[in-house]
Design a protein around this motif. Structure first.
Motif, mmCIF file in Angstrom:
data_model
loop_
_atom_site.group_PDB
_atom_site.id
_atom_site.type_symbol
_atom_site.label_atom_id
_atom_site.label_comp_id
_atom_site.label_asym_id
_atom_site.label_seq_id
_atom_site.Cartn_x
_atom_site.Cartn_y
_atom_site.Cartn_z
ATOM 1 N N VAL B 266 0.845 -1.199 0.000
ATOM 2 C CA VAL B 266 0.000 0.000 0.000
ATOM 3 C C VAL B 266 0.877 1.244 0.000
ATOM 4 C CG1 VAL B 266 -1.678 1.338 1.333
ATOM 5 C CG2 VAL B 266 -1.953 -1.149 1.102
ATOM 6 N N GLU B 270 0.836 4.052 -2.802
ATOM 7 C CA GLU B 270 0.523 5.465 -2.533
ATOM 8 C C GLU B 270 1.558 6.361 -3.204
ATOM 9 O OE1 GLU B 270 -2.089 6.535 -1.291
ATOM 10 O OE2 GLU B 270 -2.880 5.114 0.181
ATOM 11 N N LEU B 294 -6.390 -3.189 -3.146
ATOM 12 C CA LEU B 294 -5.693 -1.942 -2.824
ATOM 13 C C LEU B 294 -6.663 -0.881 -2.317
ATOM 14 C CD1 LEU B 294 -3.252 -0.084 -2.685
ATOM 15 C CD2 LEU B 294 -3.511 0.376 -5.129
ATOM 16 N N ARG B 298 -6.423 0.772 1.313
ATOM 17 C CA ARG B 298 -6.192 2.217 1.472
ATOM 18 C C ARG B 298 -7.235 2.796 2.394
ATOM 19 N NH1 ARG B 298 -5.940 5.549 -3.822
ATOM 20 N NH2 ARG B 298 -4.573 6.942 -2.663
#
Lengths: 317, 317
Positions: B266, B270, B294, B298
């Motif tokens: 993650v 990002e 994902l 998140r």
């Protein structure tokens, strides 16, 4: 308490000293007792960065647990030789003979060489002076393209920023990886690097050019080297046609965008293999379908000369 | 020539100064003219690492092209406050008012705050003192968990090692990315970090424990976070049963090995998204089959408190 003595030589690089000093001082702040001493031939030590340091001239009593570190100095090759007084070299030998550890950062390896401490040993130094170190100390085995080398109680590093990596490694050896990670975190070091990590990563090796569009394309590839990349997407992201991108990219780096991505993949794969991965699983981890292409590229990499852009950096012409 | 003035305060952290100084000095070695000046209230400036520096007390003439940098100092929170004399703060304001750039490293942000230069601005500082900076200068917008923040001509960094990142960024702004890359390479910095990179990466955040087996497992996951990992393989690599590995891992980090790997994915995703990737392609790049997992992770990450191991580091109990 572990005593760390930094042996300071005129025109030393401030970061060669400050990186390791900060590591041991942070470890001390976190409760692992270190006492840092700075010694030199004279009290005033000018640095390559123009500020003068005030060192002591007296050595503390050392035990085999203690550490002596020689930061490097500014040098054009090792040609402009800095004379490290014989008495200081003798101190290095004496500490090592007594069972202590001796380390050098960057050109500081030259002092260890003159003290005879590199004979028969694996060692490294900054990429600019590796050849000269090897010539000057033919009995030393100079390891290229690593951040630091440990051979018994003689530890040498590529220097400048990599002195931080070496010092974190020493903290990890003494207090475990957890303490080293905590020191790194306090120091806002993103991740500790292993000694085997290359001094020249592909991510920096092909960056000595002046084309911002190509740098932008490289940034995009660097960030997504494991993914399939479309040349069309890459080109439109940097505002060029596919043909112009390829032309500019190849001119600037000596590689096509695809070949550059492959270099990144091979480099990361080598790293995984060095850590114990199979070739098969390393290939998949970096984005290859299977190991065949990786095997082929690894073979090719070992037989290729450096691209022209590396031998004479375009950024400086 | 660009002049860089380092404003030195007693008990400064040596690396807060040395990192940026080395960057500008290396840029100068490579033909981009920088003149570095060190000023302080008194000539002798003791550092937090125990060595004393000799600074000047006179300021050079500055033009708007020049840069004033305030390195940070040792502080327990900002409680043990270092008094930066009013005359020096006035110099900061004067330079900024004249169109010049002012930067701080680490706790040096406190000096900028006292000079009023953070009011209405985005800024950052070392993770240990972010809260206090925000309390003390309520008009400042303290950005957390980034390496450095640029707001007009006021630039602040998390400090210590990240001062190098800030200085490389300034060199890139002035001379382009190629020159910054070449400086980084000379300094043996592996790769430049963006300002948006986190101060606490997952790779360091979950390392404040003392289990070498778990560190070893984390090293393996860190190196291969994009690949499918078998718990059985991981366990046998570190010499534990699957059950013991999971127990030790969870005790040490607050996460299962799988959850730890997901955090790494993650975090990297990002980063890619911040650089302009779509969620879909970032998901695939870090090893997810598609974007669904994902997206779910998140969402979860933003609503989770830090694991206990982070709030009170197990390594220090």
């Amino acid at each position: 308490m572990t005593r760390v003595v930094f042996l300071l030589v005129p025109r030393l690089h401030l970061l060669d000293l400050a990186g390791p000093a900060q590591v041991f001082s942070t470890a001390d702040d976190l409760g692992h007792s270190y006492g840092i001493t700075y010694v030199s031939e004279r009290e005033d030590v000018p640095t390559a960065q123009g500020i003068t340091l005030r060192a002591g001239t007296e050595w503390p009593e050392l035990t085999p647990d203690d550490l002596v570190v020689v930061p490097g100095w500014r040098t054009k090759g090792l040609r402009e030789r800095v004379d490290v007084p014989r008495a200081l070299l003798d101190r290095l030998v004496e500490h090592h003979d007594a069972g202590g550890t001796v380390a050098s950062i960057c050109a500081g390896a030259d002092a260890l060489g003159r003290a005879g401490l590199l004979d028969g040993r694996r060692c490294t130094t900054h990429h600019d002076v590796q050849d000269e170190l090897a010539r000057r100390y033919p009995k030393a085995h100079v390891v290229r393209d690593v951040l630091y080398v440990t051979d018994g109680r003689v530890i040498t590093s590529a220097g400048i920023a990599s002195g931080i990596d070496l010092a974190l490694h020493l903290v990890a050896l003494r207090h475990g990886a957890a303490v080293a990670a905590r020191v790194a975190r306090e120091m806002v070091v993103f991740a500790r690097r292993n000694g085997d990590d290359q001094q020249h990563s592909a991510m920096l090796r092909h960056r000595a050019h002046l084309s911002d569009a190509v740098h932008h394309a490289q940034d995009l590839i660097d960030a997504r080297y494991t993914s399939a990349l479309r040349l069309s997407e890459l080109a439109s992201s940097v505002g060029l046609s596919e043909r112009s991108l390829t032309r500019h990219f190849t001119h600037a780096t000596g590689l096509t965008p695809l070949r550059y991505q492959q270099e990144l993949r091979v480099e990361h794969a080598e790293h995984l293999i060095a850590q114990g991965s199979t070739v098969e699983s390393a290939a998949r981890a970096v984005g290859f379908q299977d190991a065949r292409m990786l095997r082929r590229l690894r073979g090719r990499a070992q037989s290729c000369p450096a691209p022209a852009a590396d031998r004479e950096p375009a950024g400086l012409r």
